[in-house]
Design a protein around this motif. Structure first.
Motif, PDB file in Angstrom:
ATOM      1  N   ARG A   5      10.749  12.790  -4.030  1.00  0.00           N
ATOM      2  CA  ARG A   5      12.130  13.065  -3.611  1.00  0.00           C
ATOM      3  C   ARG A   5      12.151  14.015  -2.418  1.00  0.00           C
ATOM      4  O   ARG A   5      12.840  13.770  -1.432  1.00  0.00           O
ATOM      5  CB  ARG A   5      12.928  13.664  -4.771  1.00  0.00           C
ATOM      6  N   LEU A   9      13.135  13.184   1.558  1.00  0.00           N
ATOM      7  CA  LEU A   9      14.194  13.956   2.223  1.00  0.00           C
ATOM      8  C   LEU A   9      13.700  14.578   3.526  1.00  0.00           C
ATOM      9  O   LEU A   9      14.392  14.537   4.554  1.00  0.00           O
ATOM     10  CB  LEU A   9      14.682  15.073   1.301  1.00  0.00           C
ATOM     11  N   THR A  13      14.937  13.491   7.268  1.00  0.00           N
ATOM     12  CA  THR A  13      15.503  14.494   8.168  1.00  0.00           C
ATOM     13  C   THR A  13      14.751  14.531   9.491  1.00  0.00           C
ATOM     14  O   THR A  13      15.366  14.569  10.567  1.00  0.00           O
ATOM     15  CB  THR A  13      15.502  15.885   7.497  1.00  0.00           C
ATOM     16  N   THR A  69      15.803   7.534   4.547  1.00  0.00           N
ATOM     17  CA  THR A  69      17.101   7.954   4.014  1.00  0.00           C
ATOM     18  C   THR A  69      17.473   7.102   2.800  1.00  0.00           C
ATOM     19  O   THR A  69      17.915   7.633   1.770  1.00  0.00           O
ATOM     20  CB  THR A  69      18.196   7.866   5.102  1.00  0.00           C
ATOM     21  N   ALA A  72      15.229   8.194  -0.071  1.00  0.00           N
ATOM     22  CA  ALA A  72      15.669   9.474  -0.638  1.00  0.00           C
ATOM     23  C   ALA A  72      16.872   9.267  -1.546  1.00  0.00           C
ATOM     24  O   ALA A  72      16.939   9.831  -2.643  1.00  0.00           O
ATOM     25  CB  ALA A  72      15.999  10.459   0.477  1.00  0.00           C
ATOM     26  N   LEU A  73      17.809   8.449  -1.101  1.00  0.00           N
ATOM     27  CA  LEU A  73      18.982   8.162  -1.929  1.00  0.00           C
ATOM     28  C   LEU A  73      18.575   7.459  -3.224  1.00  0.00           C
ATOM     29  O   LEU A  73      18.982   7.866  -4.319  1.00  0.00           O
ATOM     30  CB  LEU A  73      19.972   7.301  -1.146  1.00  0.00           C
ATOM     31  N   HIS A  76      16.970   9.771  -5.714  1.00  0.00           N
ATOM     32  CA  HIS A  76      17.837  10.802  -6.299  1.00  0.00           C
ATOM     33  C   HIS A  76      18.873  10.248  -7.269  1.00  0.00           C
ATOM     34  O   HIS A  76      19.417  11.002  -8.073  1.00  0.00           O
ATOM     35  CB  HIS A  76      18.525  11.611  -5.196  1.00  0.00           C
ATOM     36  N   LEU A  88      23.570  12.368   0.881  1.00  0.00           N
ATOM     37  CA  LEU A  88      22.657  11.258   1.184  1.00  0.00           C
ATOM     38  C   LEU A  88      23.412   9.970   1.478  1.00  0.00           C
ATOM     39  O   LEU A  88      23.040   9.218   2.384  1.00  0.00           O
ATOM     40  CB  LEU A  88      21.668  11.050   0.038  1.00  0.00           C
ATOM     41  N   LEU A 154      21.585  15.166   6.074  1.00  0.00           N
ATOM     42  CA  LEU A 154      20.245  15.244   5.482  1.00  0.00           C
ATOM     43  C   LEU A 154      19.786  16.693   5.343  1.00  0.00           C
ATOM     44  O   LEU A 154      19.157  17.055   4.330  1.00  0.00           O
ATOM     45  CB  LEU A 154      19.245  14.434   6.312  1.00  0.00           C
ATOM     46  N   ALA A 157      21.515  17.982   2.385  1.00  0.00           N
ATOM     47  CA  ALA A 157      20.865  17.465   1.170  1.00  0.00           C
ATOM     48  C   ALA A 157      19.592  18.250   0.868  1.00  0.00           C
ATOM     49  O   ALA A 157      19.319  18.568  -0.301  1.00  0.00           O
ATOM     50  CB  ALA A 157      20.556  15.973   1.330  1.00  0.00           C
ATOM     51  N   HIS A 161      19.017  20.287  -2.421  1.00  0.00           N
ATOM     52  CA  HIS A 161      17.825  19.973  -3.210  1.00  0.00           C
ATOM     53  C   HIS A 161      17.051  21.257  -3.538  1.00  0.00           C
ATOM     54  O   HIS A 161      16.598  21.439  -4.665  1.00  0.00           O
ATOM     55  CB  HIS A 161      16.936  19.003  -2.426  1.00  0.00           C
TER      56      HIS A 161
END
Length: 165
Positions: A5, A9, A13, A69, A72-73, A76, A88, A154, A157, A161
């Motif tokens: 995760r 991210l 980014t 991206t 990552a979504l 999560h 996200l 991002l 996020a 996080h």
């Protein structure tokens, strides 16, 4: 899973930041720098740029921003880290809209410029430039704004996080 995760991210980014920076560079330096050049020079330079940019590094950043991206979504969604989901989702939407602009506006304009031939030989260079430059610059400003917003989402996020840990 937590490492994946966080890694996704960070990768999202970084890659989105690279794409934002590329589009921003065109918006504030390249296109304004070409504004005072003659029509044939603008056409030739942009034709060369459009060929040069199609390389592995660009593709890695451009597609990597979307893939990382989205990853990552996806990573999560099933987690306890749902606080990052709005950021996200927003980042991914901005990325997708930017890619849509690129595919519907910038790429067709690049292709039309390429099809005009070497510095628009046999065609009126001023008309070729006019058909390309204004619409391309406007579309690039929009994708710059969208990619920059995506980078901001991002970063947010990543902040959220980090607070969850």
């Amino acid at each position: 899973m937590e490492t994946a995760r966080l890694a996704s991210l960070i990768a999202a980014t970084v890659t989105m930041g690279l794409v934002s920076g590329l589009f921003y560079g065109f918006a504030i330096a390249v296109m304004p720098g070409l504004k005072g050049a003659d029509d044939r020079t603008v056409i030739e330079v942009m034709q060369r740029v459009n060929v040069a940019i199609l390389n592995g590094w660009f593709i890695l950043g451009y597609l990597g921003a979307f893939v990382c991206t989205a990853l990552a979504l996806a990573l999560h969604v099933p987690s306890d880290g749902r606080a990052v989901l709005p950021a996200l989702i927003s980042a991914l939407v901005c990325c997708i809209v930017s890619m849509g602009i690129t595919n519907k506006v910038n790429i067709p304009l690049n292709n039309a410029l390429e099809n005009a031939g070497p510095a628009a030989a046999g065609r009126e260079p001023a008309a070729v430039r006019r058909a390309f430059e204004g619409p391309w610059v406007r579309a690039n400003v929009w994708r710059t704004v969208l990619c920059t917003a995506s980078t901001g989402f991002l970063a947010w996020a990543l902040f959220l996080h980090g607070r969850m840990r």
